[in-house]
Design a protein around this motif. Structure first.
Motif, mmCIF file in Angstrom:
data_model
loop_
_atom_site.group_PDB
_atom_site.id
_atom_site.type_symbol
_atom_site.label_atom_id
_atom_site.label_comp_id
_atom_site.label_asym_id
_atom_site.label_seq_id
_atom_site.Cartn_x
_atom_site.Cartn_y
_atom_site.Cartn_z
ATOM 1 N N PHE A 1 -49.082 6.386 -45.119
ATOM 2 C CA PHE A 1 -47.944 6.731 -44.256
ATOM 3 C C PHE A 1 -47.869 5.795 -43.047
ATOM 4 C CE2 PHE A 1 -45.444 9.272 -41.265
ATOM 5 C CZ PHE A 1 -44.440 9.735 -42.098
ATOM 6 N N ALA A 2 -49.004 5.207 -42.675
ATOM 7 C CA ALA A 2 -49.028 4.276 -41.536
ATOM 8 C C ALA A 2 -48.082 3.099 -41.766
ATOM 9 C CB ALA A 2 -50.448 3.779 -41.287
ATOM 10 N N GLU A 3 -47.918 2.696 -43.016
ATOM 11 C CA GLU A 3 -47.009 1.591 -43.336
ATOM 12 C C GLU A 3 -45.558 1.974 -43.002
ATOM 13 O OE1 GLU A 3 -45.817 -1.065 -47.233
ATOM 14 O OE2 GLU A 3 -47.717 0.021 -47.222
ATOM 15 N N LEU A 4 -45.186 3.216 -43.294
ATOM 16 C CA LEU A 4 -43.846 3.710 -42.961
ATOM 17 C C LEU A 4 -43.663 3.715 -41.444
ATOM 18 C CD1 LEU A 4 -41.279 5.115 -44.291
ATOM 19 C CD2 LEU A 4 -42.312 7.223 -43.460
ATOM 20 N N TYR A 5 -44.682 4.163 -40.742
ATOM 21 C CA TYR A 5 -44.636 4.177 -39.283
ATOM 22 C C TYR A 5 -44.452 2.756 -38.747
ATOM 23 C CZ TYR A 5 -46.068 4.716 -34.437
ATOM 24 O OH TYR A 5 -46.100 4.683 -33.067
ATOM 25 N N ASP A 6 -45.254 1.827 -39.237
ATOM 26 C CA ASP A 6 -45.164 0.439 -38.766
ATOM 27 C C ASP A 6 -43.792 -0.154 -39.023
ATOM 28 O OD1 ASP A 6 -47.805 0.554 -37.946
ATOM 29 O OD2 ASP A 6 -48.593 -0.442 -39.745
ATOM 30 N N ARG A 7 -43.193 0.194 -40.139
ATOM 31 C CA ARG A 7 -41.898 -0.374 -40.523
ATOM 32 C C ARG A 7 -40.744 0.189 -39.693
ATOM 33 N NH1 ARG A 7 -40.454 -0.575 -46.719
ATOM 34 N NH2 ARG A 7 -42.238 -1.951 -46.606
ATOM 35 N N HIS A 8 -40.801 1.484 -39.326
ATOM 36 C CA HIS A 8 -39.626 2.128 -38.738
ATOM 37 C C HIS A 8 -39.795 2.630 -37.306
ATOM 38 C CE1 HIS A 8 -37.405 1.970 -42.474
ATOM 39 N NE2 HIS A 8 -38.455 2.449 -43.105
ATOM 40 N N GLU A 9 -40.965 2.546 -36.738
ATOM 41 C CA GLU A 9 -41.186 3.115 -35.404
ATOM 42 C C GLU A 9 -40.272 2.495 -34.357
ATOM 43 O OE1 GLU A 9 -42.505 3.557 -31.396
ATOM 44 O OE2 GLU A 9 -42.677 1.659 -32.499
ATOM 45 N N ARG A 10 -40.100 1.192 -34.389
ATOM 46 C CA ARG A 10 -39.262 0.516 -33.376
ATOM 47 C C ARG A 10 -37.809 0.977 -33.454
ATOM 48 N NH1 ARG A 10 -41.646 -4.646 -31.200
ATOM 49 N NH2 ARG A 10 -39.952 -4.468 -30.030
ATOM 50 N N VAL A 11 -37.297 1.165 -34.657
ATOM 51 C CA VAL A 11 -35.915 1.612 -34.839
ATOM 52 C C VAL A 11 -35.748 3.018 -34.276
ATOM 53 C CG1 VAL A 11 -34.189 2.259 -36.568
ATOM 54 C CG2 VAL A 11 -35.480 0.151 -36.840
ATOM 55 N N ILE A 12 -36.681 3.900 -34.588
ATOM 56 C CA ILE A 12 -36.608 5.281 -34.109
ATOM 57 C C ILE A 12 -36.747 5.310 -32.590
ATOM 58 C CG2 ILE A 12 -37.665 7.573 -34.218
ATOM 59 C CD1 ILE A 12 -36.215 6.603 -36.830
ATOM 60 N N PHE A 13 -37.678 4.546 -32.050
ATOM 61 C CA PHE A 13 -37.858 4.502 -30.599
ATOM 62 C C PHE A 13 -36.591 3.975 -29.921
ATOM 63 C CE2 PHE A 13 -38.727 2.202 -26.721
ATOM 64 C CZ PHE A 13 -39.347 3.180 -25.965
ATOM 65 N N ARG A 14 -36.040 2.878 -30.429
ATOM 66 C CA ARG A 14 -34.848 2.271 -29.823
ATOM 67 C C ARG A 14 -33.669 3.252 -29.844
ATOM 68 N NH1 ARG A 14 -34.999 -2.421 -32.454
ATOM 69 N NH2 ARG A 14 -33.545 -1.751 -34.044
ATOM 70 N N TYR A 15 -33.489 3.938 -30.957
ATOM 71 C CA TYR A 15 -32.419 4.932 -31.067
ATOM 72 C C TYR A 15 -32.615 6.046 -30.037
ATOM 73 C CZ TYR A 15 -29.764 8.828 -33.115
ATOM 74 O OH TYR A 15 -28.928 9.893 -33.310
ATOM 75 N N ALA A 16 -33.820 6.575 -29.950
ATOM 76 C CA ALA A 16 -34.105 7.649 -28.994
ATOM 77 C C ALA A 16 -33.986 7.154 -27.554
ATOM 78 C CB ALA A 16 -35.501 8.217 -29.248
ATOM 79 N N ALA A 17 -34.419 5.933 -27.286
ATOM 80 C CA ALA A 17 -34.346 5.387 -25.929
ATOM 81 C C ALA A 17 -32.907 5.219 -25.474
ATOM 82 C CB ALA A 17 -35.088 4.047 -25.856
ATOM 83 N N ARG A 18 -32.034 4.837 -26.382
ATOM 84 C CA ARG A 18 -30.626 4.673 -26.023
ATOM 85 C C ARG A 18 -29.970 6.012 -25.725
ATOM 86 N NH1 ARG A 18 -28.496 0.156 -30.332
ATOM 87 N NH2 ARG A 18 -29.046 -1.651 -29.076
#
Length: 192
Positions: free
Chosen positions: A12-29
Motif C-alpha cells: 500500500f506504501a506504493e499507492l501512498y507514494d504515487r498519490h499523496e502529493r495530489v491528495i495533499f495539494r487538493y486538500a491544501a487548496r
C-alpha cells in the motif's frame, strides 16, 4: 496495487507514494496547508482500512479524492474560514502605498468576498464537484467515480455551480440574462 496490498499490506506504501502529493495539494487548496496534512493522512488511513471495498478502475486517484472530499465535508466551517483567510493573507502581502493597486485590491476584495460567500452557499454536492474539477483536476468521469454519481449529474452540478459563481461576480449581468431568459432584447432590424 490495492489488490496486492490485501495480501501484502506493505504494498500500500506504493499507492501512498504515487498519490499523496495530489491528495495533499487538493486538500491544501480547499482548507489550507495545516489541515491538508491531516486530511491527506486520514484519507490514506481510511483507504487502507477500506481497500477491500475498492471497485474502481486502475486509477485510484478518483477513489482517494472521493474519500478526501468526504472527510473535508466535516471541515465545512473551516473551509469557509479558509476562503476568508486566503483573502486576508493576500491583502497582507500587498504594497498599500501604490494608489492604483489599492483600487484593484478593493475590487478584488469585493469579488473574493462575493465568491467566497457564493462558494459557501453552494450545496455541498455542487461545491465538491466544482472543487474536484478545479483543484483536484479531475475530468467528469473522475468526479463521477470520486463522488459515486452519474456523469450527467456531474455536468449538471458543474453547470449550476458555474452559473451561481458567475452571478456572484456580476449580479447585474446575471439579472438581465434571467429577465430576458437569455434572449437578445435588441429590436430586430427594420426591412427598408
Amino acid at each position: 496495487m490495492i489488490r496486492r496490498s490485501l495480501e501484502q499490506p506493505a504494498a500500500f506504501a506504493e499507492l501512498y507514494d504515487r498519490h499523496e502529493r495530489v491528495i495533499f495539494r487538493y486538500a491544501a487548496r480547499r482548507l489550507g496547508a495545516p489541515k491538508a496534512d491531516d486530511i491527506a493522512s486520514e484519507t490514506f488511513l481510511v483507504a487502507f482500512t477500506r481497500r477491500r471495498d475498492f471497485t474502481g478502475s486502475e486509477d485510484a486517484r478518483p477513489w482517494l479524492l472521493g474519500i478526501a472530499t468526504t472527510l473535508m465535508r466535516h471541515q465545512a466551517r473551516t473551509e469557509a474560514k479558509a476562503w476568508r483567510g486566503m483573502l486576508a493573507s493576500d491583502l497582507a502581502r500587498t504594497d498599500i502605498d501604490q494608489i492604483d493597486a489599492a483600487d484593484a485590491r478593493l475590487d478584488a476584495k469585493r469579488l473574493a468576498g462575493r465568491l467566497g460567500k457564493a462558494l459557501a452557499r453552494l450545496p455541498a454536492g455542487d461545491r465538491d464537484t466544482l472543487l474536484l474539477h478545479t483543484f483536484g483536476e479531475l475530468d467528469y468521469e473522475g468526479i463521477s467515480q470520486a463522488l459515486s454519481i452519474p456523469v450527467g449529474t456531474v455536468r449538471s452540478r458543474l453547470n449550476r455551480a458555474r452559473r451561481k459563481l458567475r452571478a456572484a461576480i456580476d449580479p447585474a449581468s446575471s439579472q438581465e440574462k434571467e429577465q430576458s431568459h437569455g434572449r437578445n432584447l435588441a429590436p430586430a432590424p427594420s426591412a427598408d
